[in-house]
Scaffold this motif. Sequence first.
Motif, PDB file in Angstrom:
ATOM      1  N   THR A 385       0.698  -1.252   0.039  1.00 31.82           N
ATOM      2  CA  THR A 385       0.002  -0.042  -0.010  1.00 31.82           C
ATOM      3  C   THR A 385       0.727   1.386  -0.045  1.00 31.82           C
ATOM      4  O   THR A 385       0.667   2.412  -0.572  1.00 31.82           O
ATOM      5  CB  THR A 385      -0.989   0.051   1.230  1.00 31.82           C
ATOM      6  N   LEU A 386       1.846   1.136   0.785  1.00 32.20           N
ATOM      7  CA  LEU A 386       2.757   2.378   0.819  1.00 32.20           C
ATOM      8  C   LEU A 386       3.633   2.579  -0.241  1.00 32.20           C
ATOM      9  O   LEU A 386       3.691   3.693  -0.881  1.00 32.20           O
ATOM     10  CB  LEU A 386       3.857   2.109   1.937  1.00 32.20           C
ATOM     11  N   ASN A 387       3.979   1.767  -1.237  1.00 31.71           N
ATOM     12  CA  ASN A 387       4.494   1.723  -2.430  1.00 31.71           C
ATOM     13  C   ASN A 387       3.640   2.233  -3.582  1.00 31.71           C
ATOM     14  O   ASN A 387       3.777   3.061  -4.269  1.00 31.71           O
ATOM     15  CB  ASN A 387       4.899   0.219  -2.936  1.00 31.71           C
ATOM     16  N   LEU A 388       2.355   1.772  -3.386  1.00 28.18           N
ATOM     17  CA  LEU A 388       1.140   2.607  -4.231  1.00 28.18           C
ATOM     18  C   LEU A 388       1.155   3.863  -4.101  1.00 28.18           C
ATOM     19  O   LEU A 388       0.911   4.794  -4.929  1.00 28.18           O
ATOM     20  CB  LEU A 388      -0.055   1.650  -4.294  1.00 28.18           C
ATOM     21  N   LEU A 389       0.789   4.374  -2.831  1.00 24.42           N
ATOM     22  CA  LEU A 389       0.781   5.761  -2.331  1.00 24.42           C
ATOM     23  C   LEU A 389       1.951   6.455  -2.868  1.00 24.42           C
ATOM     24  O   LEU A 389       1.859   7.495  -3.298  1.00 24.42           O
ATOM     25  CB  LEU A 389       0.634   5.676  -0.799  1.00 24.42           C
ATOM     26  N   ALA A 390       3.325   5.892  -2.763  1.00 27.67           N
ATOM     27  CA  ALA A 390       4.490   6.720  -3.268  1.00 27.67           C
ATOM     28  C   ALA A 390       4.522   7.046  -4.456  1.00 27.67           C
ATOM     29  O   ALA A 390       4.837   8.207  -4.985  1.00 27.67           O
ATOM     30  CB  ALA A 390       5.607   5.771  -2.629  1.00 27.67           C
ATOM     31  N   LYS A 391       3.979   5.871  -5.433  1.00 24.22           N
ATOM     32  CA  LYS A 391       3.975   6.056  -6.948  1.00 24.22           C
ATOM     33  C   LYS A 391       3.121   6.809  -7.319  1.00 24.22           C
ATOM     34  O   LYS A 391       3.453   7.602  -8.373  1.00 24.22           O
ATOM     35  CB  LYS A 391       3.983   4.571  -7.447  1.00 24.22           C
ATOM     36  N   ASN A 392       1.965   6.813  -6.749  1.00 21.04           N
ATOM     37  CA  ASN A 392       0.706   7.616  -7.354  1.00 21.04           C
ATOM     38  C   ASN A 392       0.245   8.845  -6.601  1.00 21.04           C
ATOM     39  O   ASN A 392      -0.302  10.062  -7.235  1.00 21.04           O
ATOM     40  CB  ASN A 392      -0.473   6.764  -7.359  1.00 21.04           C
ATOM     41  N   CYS A 393       0.673   9.044  -5.280  1.00 21.05           N
ATOM     42  CA  CYS A 393       0.437  10.239  -4.704  1.00 21.05           C
ATOM     43  C   CYS A 393       1.582  10.816  -4.114  1.00 21.05           C
ATOM     44  O   CYS A 393       1.502  11.592  -3.068  1.00 21.05           O
ATOM     45  CB  CYS A 393      -0.395   9.841  -3.502  1.00 21.05           C
ATOM     46  N   ASP A 394       2.699  10.558  -4.315  1.00 18.09           N
ATOM     47  CA  ASP A 394       3.988  11.273  -3.711  1.00 18.09           C
ATOM     48  C   ASP A 394       4.184  11.198  -2.311  1.00 18.09           C
ATOM     49  O   ASP A 394       4.487  12.013  -1.420  1.00 18.09           O
ATOM     50  CB  ASP A 394       4.268  12.685  -4.044  1.00 18.09           C
ATOM     51  N   SER A 395       3.625  10.042  -1.898  1.00  9.39           N
ATOM     52  CA  SER A 395       3.414   9.547  -0.325  1.00  9.39           C
ATOM     53  C   SER A 395       2.745  10.382   0.566  1.00  9.39           C
ATOM     54  O   SER A 395       2.911  10.372   1.691  1.00  9.39           O
ATOM     55  CB  SER A 395       4.996   9.293   0.288  1.00  9.39           C
ATOM     56  N   THR A 396       1.723  11.042   0.013  1.00 11.57           N
ATOM     57  CA  THR A 396       1.052  11.799   0.699  1.00 11.57           C
ATOM     58  C   THR A 396      -0.417  11.365   0.662  1.00 11.57           C
ATOM     59  O   THR A 396      -0.959  11.039  -0.147  1.00 11.57           O
ATOM     60  CB  THR A 396       0.857  13.554  -0.031  1.00 11.57           C
ATOM     61  N   ILE A 397      -1.043  11.504   2.129  1.00 16.50           N
ATOM     62  CA  ILE A 397      -2.496  11.218   2.202  1.00 16.50           C
ATOM     63  C   ILE A 397      -3.133  12.396   1.711  1.00 16.50           C
ATOM     64  O   ILE A 397      -2.907  13.559   2.163  1.00 16.50           O
ATOM     65  CB  ILE A 397      -2.725  11.024   3.736  1.00 16.50           C
ATOM     66  N   THR A 398      -4.271  12.111   1.029  1.00 19.13           N
ATOM     67  CA  THR A 398      -5.008  13.040   0.355  1.00 19.13           C
ATOM     68  C   THR A 398      -6.444  13.320   1.099  1.00 19.13           C
ATOM     69  O   THR A 398      -7.266  14.099   0.869  1.00 19.13           O
ATOM     70  CB  THR A 398      -5.177  12.593  -1.035  1.00 19.13           C
TER      71      THR A 398
END
Length: 604
Positions: A385-398
């Motif tokens: 999940t963290l890798n997906l967030l890093a790749k698609n959201c620059d590791s930022t919670i939206t």
Amino acid sequence: MGTVDQQCEGCTGSSGSHASADHHHHQHAEDFTLTTPLYYVNAAPHMGSAYPTIAADVLARFQRLQGKRVRFITGTDEHGEKIAVAAEKRGLSPQAHCDDIVTSYKSLWKQLDISYDRFVRTTESSHEALVTAVLARVWAAGDIYMADYEGFYCVDCEEYKDEKEMDEQHNCPTHRRPCTHRKESNYFFKLSRYQKELEALLVGNESFVQPSSRRNEQRGARRTPTADTVRRAARVTLARLGVAQHPHFTDTLGYLSALIPPGETPTVDSLTANGWPASVHIIGKDILRFHAVYWPGMLLSAGLPVPKLVFGHGFLTKDGLKMGKSMGNTLDPFELVNTYGPDAVRFFFMREIVFGQDGDFSEVRFRDTVNSVLANNVGNMLNRTLNLLAKNCDSTITISTVDLPADLSLRVLALDRVAAASTAYTAMSFHEALEAITQLSSAGNTYLEATAPWLSLKKGTDEEKAAAVAVLVTILELVRVVAVMLLPVTPSLSGKIYSQLGFTEAQFQALTWQDTAWGGISAGHVTAQPEPVFKRLESEEEKAAAAAGLAPVKPAKQQQAPKAPKAPKAPKAPRKVKAEGVAVEAVPVEAAAVEAPAVEAVTV
């Protein structure tokens, strides 16, 4: 002579320990005193001594999360014939032998993340001063008298055995070694004077002895003729303090002397102000009768309150026999923790063995159980999940997780499983607490697979991508809740999870059980660069194959872990949810059947 090892009443410095400032303000906190056995130092610690200490540490950490002022006491019993014999065999003085073994205990407790508040040694001068004061009260009460006794004595148990307990060769039923015949004049304690009070404890107080099976055993023991029980296990010997002493009685007073703050003169009257009586007194089932019957009688004689609860833990077995130093069939805890780490060891013994019952160790089952939950179920879910967030959201919670739908299936399940885990931890049913946590993390994995956010993030519309991001945020919040729930058992892993989620060490140390509430991650929060938090455990064969570049060794068939009693069903929420044209059937979630969790697309 050693000194009381005091770890800053509430501070050990280990991950997930009670080092935050919040935990130092105890003025109005409820006291919770917890004791392990005081371990004999005839040999180095083994897994049979590590096991109840891990359990006590789990309870201590949970109670600290609840805001209690915890006094977690452990230590060593340094009196007895078998210790003198062990020292002589090593060519050491008894004190030098004890000092060496105590160092081993403290080293192991550090490696296992044991967050004790006091480590007491029964050779300390402060302990001896309190023993003198307490026994003077018992003597003044007229409860000690001289008599002759003849019988068969087990040095390892440090007690006389009845004929019916031994075989024809007079072997001890526990240690399988011959008892020695003795005849001596000695001091005895008048247990009969406290028969009514003890019967009230054992019969009228359902919570005094736990688990219930142990309570029933002690109720039967109270029917033993008083004179027999006094001669058999309340033996008192003269010692160098100049006061009649029973070796077990004087050493168990270590639980009390440990409570006296360093530098303060030990007095009987100061004990209640410093945390006595114990909230939970953990002891092995083989010496439960002394701690649940004889010792309480002696405390009553001294005018002291008895522990609120005495818990008799079971044995770890190997080849069907009790695991212990005297038996020569130990499992080396140093080797185990050095090979697999503290979290794996703590998790397995709390998950696979019902505390209070006997349990057996299998290294294959050990690896399978730990890999299934900690490596795959929790660690892999977080890393993906963290890798997906890093790749698609620059590791930022939206999205703030508190704004996710209140009827979101995972949110509803989390509320239910947190409550179940809290109840189980409180009752020392650690396997049930971990079962509740496993159910929640399993539901998260099923939810992640069912929603497959990576597909929408790769080829979906903007609306579908937004819904996929909401799934990632949901999973990360679920893992955060799981980390807090796991903290009593796997403090180091929980700390790594919180670090990966982007929280500081100070934020982690300040956690309380209230932080299991949903909504701990806010919009704009940035997570750390993804790194695995738990490495899969491998056998020596698997490691060798990997080093040689060979195909992985096929692991042995996984043995089923013992199932916890079925948990109550979580609220059902069958419905269809539409996320801007993407309809997903929501499946009802049941806490005891998390294989089919509800799946919803979350609209943002």
